[in-house]
Design an enzyme around this catalytic site. Structure first.
Site, PDB file in Angstrom:
ATOM      1  N   PHE A 181      -6.477  -3.672  13.324  1.00  0.00           N
ATOM      2  CA  PHE A 181      -6.984  -4.249  14.566  1.00  0.00           C
ATOM      3  C   PHE A 181      -6.034  -3.796  15.680  1.00  0.00           C
ATOM      4  CE2 PHE A 181      -9.204  -8.226  12.686  1.00  0.00           C
ATOM      5  CZ  PHE A 181     -10.326  -7.467  12.442  1.00  0.00           C
ATOM      6  N   GLU A 235     -15.200   4.344   8.105  1.00  0.00           N
ATOM      7  CA  GLU A 235     -14.203   4.997   7.251  1.00  0.00           C
ATOM      8  C   GLU A 235     -14.859   6.051   6.363  1.00  0.00           C
ATOM      9  OE1 GLU A 235     -11.868   2.454   4.688  1.00  0.00           O
ATOM     10  OE2 GLU A 235     -10.412   4.054   4.304  1.00  0.00           O
ATOM     11  N   HIS A 282      -8.984   1.974   3.194  1.00  0.00           N
ATOM     12  CA  HIS A 282      -8.736   0.722   3.908  1.00  0.00           C
ATOM     13  C   HIS A 282      -9.774  -0.303   3.435  1.00  0.00           C
ATOM     14  CE1 HIS A 282      -7.103  -1.927   6.805  1.00  0.00           C
ATOM     15  NE2 HIS A 282      -8.208  -2.004   7.502  1.00  0.00           N
ATOM     16  N   LYS A 333      -8.948  -3.899  -2.250  1.00  0.00           N
ATOM     17  CA  LYS A 333      -9.049  -5.200  -1.560  1.00  0.00           C
ATOM     18  C   LYS A 333     -10.123  -6.073  -2.210  1.00  0.00           C
ATOM     19  CE  LYS A 333      -7.234  -3.953   3.023  1.00  0.00           C
ATOM     20  NZ  LYS A 333      -7.036  -2.488   2.959  1.00  0.00           N
ATOM     21  N   CYS A 381      -2.900  -4.640  10.378  1.00  0.00           N
ATOM     22  CA  CYS A 381      -3.189  -4.184   9.011  1.00  0.00           C
ATOM     23  C   CYS A 381      -2.513  -2.863   8.664  1.00  0.00           C
ATOM     24  CB  CYS A 381      -4.700  -4.044   8.837  1.00  0.00           C
ATOM     25  SG  CYS A 381      -5.622  -5.337   9.666  1.00  0.00           S
ATOM     26  N   HIS A 418      -7.103  -8.963   1.402  1.00  0.00           N
ATOM     27  CA  HIS A 418      -6.465  -8.199   2.474  1.00  0.00           C
ATOM     28  C   HIS A 418      -5.097  -8.813   2.741  1.00  0.00           C
ATOM     29  CE1 HIS A 418      -5.703  -5.723   5.790  1.00  0.00           C
ATOM     30  NE2 HIS A 418      -6.871  -5.751   6.409  1.00  0.00           N
TER      31      HIS A 418
END
Lengths: 96, 419
Positions: free
Chosen positions: B405, B319, B308, B340, B169, B345
């Site tokens: 990830f 976050e 994010h 998002k 990502c 995503h």
């Protein structure tokens, strides 16, 4: 039949001048295909007849009609001496 | 150190086929999330996706056979290159101009289709079985992750480094950050940066579904299924598309009379060096602090952060805590949103798309909301711009977070250019 299939591919996808393919003694090396282009052209036959053509680089030194005859011989060898109708291509469906 | 300007922007996203349409839909909270097609759902119930327009409609037929991710990349690149060329004299080419690409799962569409055809033929009529192994000779160069960069570099004559980062990502945020460094340190004068992803395929959907990070469908309103920072959030929705930015040194841009959208001022990268999928606050804090330090900005000088914000249970809380730690007392005045919620995503393309949107926030003074955020999770204590856009804001600097990830974190900071 096989010659028309290949010619159609070359004109439509590899931007080969159709007049050049009308010349009876035209050589494969005069068609402006690089090695990858030659393999892509063979796939047009392979996809329809279900086998991989042997030693593709040998065609680079042949005339176009010699190449077609050699490919036809291979198709017949894989189909008990026959030249069957080409199967519908699946390329469009698999290229996403 | 050379300042680095953003002189070109482009995007093809679930929100629209160019950057203006994408930004307008983000401001309107007009969600592109919908039930997945029967084909992509692979027999699974309640699957969602955020598809983009067919990129082939916007490209020359010469690109009809390349992977869908590459097609998206080329569409975004052509918008960014046209934009970069519009203000100044001829675009840079040659060895001083690079092509930096971020992509998560390159060639997913080609690979998935190849295996689907292979096994279908093997399991089908006997006459056809021998055809299974006859696959397109360009299968490998189509599915390789660096295909998009190779074709974009060739199309525009970019003969500097052409590199592809695959960092899940964070892929294209890292591509942008590494391009920033290459220009800042004098290795390049300019770089085309692209983020691309296309994996709304049956094979990829079943794999993502198995990871239990995908949002469940809101039956009453499927488009509102992804709710970052909301108490009822339940994961993200896969999107697809590409975004591109053209970066060049300020000196180079001035010399050719190009206009800057913004200065890309800071980049921070770090690794959690821990869990494969669970994020860590310390790693995120390190990336944000490094980006601020490179930009020479105090937290209070940043007014907008594109989070994010994937709407996972753990991710949004971590976050939020990381932002609160970095921004301290300034956190209360910071507007944060996760777009998002409407574009899904985009994995490898997420960083580039969100950088493009954040840059447009900087230019326009309009902030897209976090859509569908009706009930903020009490553990998320910041201003997430719920539901409605804000206009007429005075914005001098923006930040964009991308946390992957694998624990790789990237943060980018852009600010206004004082010409």
């Amino acid at each position: 039949m096989l010659a028309d299939l290949i010619k159609h591919y070359l004109v439509a996808n590899a931007h080969v001048d159709p007049l050049r393919l009308e010349q009876p003694d035209v050589k494969v090396s005069e068609l402006g295909l690089d090695s990858l282009g030659l393999i892509e052209m063979l796939f047009e036959v392979e996809d329809r007849y279900g086998f991989q053509v042997d030693e593709p680089m040998r065609f680079q030194t042949m005339r176009f009609d010699e190449m077609v005859a050699a490919i036809e011989a291979e198709v017949r060898a894989h189909h008990g001496g026959e030249l069957p109708e080409p199967a519908a291509t699946e390329t469009a469906a698999t290229s996403g | 150190m050379n300042p680095v300007w953003i002189t070109g922007l482009g995007a093809i996203s679930p929100l629209g086929a160019d950057r203006h349409a994408s930004f307008a839909a983000a401001l309107a909270a007009d969600s592109a999330i919908r039930p997945a097609s029967k084909h992509a759902s692979a027999g699974l119930p309640g699957m969602l996706q955020a598809p983009a327009a067919d990129p082939r409609l916007l490209l020359d037929s010469a690109y009809a056979g390349v992977d869908r991710a590459t097609q998206f990349a080329l569409v975004a690149a052509q918008e960014a290159m046209t934009d970069a060329a519009s203000g100044g004299s001829e675009l840079p080419q040659g060895e001083r101009c690079g092509c930096y690409v971020g992509i998560g799962f390159g060639g997913a569409t080609t690979l998935d289709a190849m295996y689907a055809r292979y096994f279908a033929l093997l399991a089908g009529a006997e006459d056809n079985r021998r055809r299974a192994a006859v696959v397109h000779p360009l299968s490998v160069p189509r599915m390789m992750s660096n295909a998009a960069g190779a074709l974009a570099a060739a199309r525009y004559g970019l003969r500097g480094a052409c590199n592809t980062w695959s960092v899940a990502c964070a892929s294209s945020a890292i591509a942008a950050g590494e391009a920033l460094r290459a220009i800042r340190h004098g290795y390049l004068d300019a770089a085309l940066v692209i983020g691309a992803e296309a994996m709304l395929t049956p094979g990829s959907m079943v794999a993502w579904n198995a990871l239990r990070v995908m949002a469940r469908m809101d039956d009453a309103e499927p488009a509102a299924s992804c709710r970052p920072f909301d108490r009822r959030r339940c994961g993200f929705v896969l999107g697809e598309g590409a975004a591109a930015v053209f970066l060049e040194s300020a000196e180079h841009a001035r010399a050719r009379g190009a206009q800057a959208h913004a200065e890309l001022a800071g980049y921070g990268a770090s690794s959690d060096a821990g869990h494969l999928t669970i994020p860590a606050q310390a790693g995120q804090v390190a990336a944000m602090r490094a980006a601020l330090a490179e930009a020479g900005l105090e937290p209070a000088q940043v007014q907008y952060l594109n989070a994010h914000g994937t709407a996972t249970e753990v991710g949004d809380v971590v976050e939020s805590q990381a932002i609160a730690e970095v921004f301290g007392p300034a956190a209360g005045a910071l507007a944060i949103s996760s777009t998002k919620s409407v574009h899904g995503h985009l994995i490898g393309a997420a960083g580039a798309l969100e950088l493009v949107l954040a840059t447009m926030v900087l230019e326009s003074g309009s902030i897209p909301p976090t859509a569908h955020l009706r009930e903020v999770d009490p553990r998320c204590t910041l201003d997430y711009v719920p539901l409605h856009a804000r206009h007429g804001c005075s914005i001098a600097a923006v930040m964009s977070n991308s946390f992957a990830f694998g624990g790789s974190n990237a943060c980018l900071v852009a600010r206004r250019v004082g010409h």
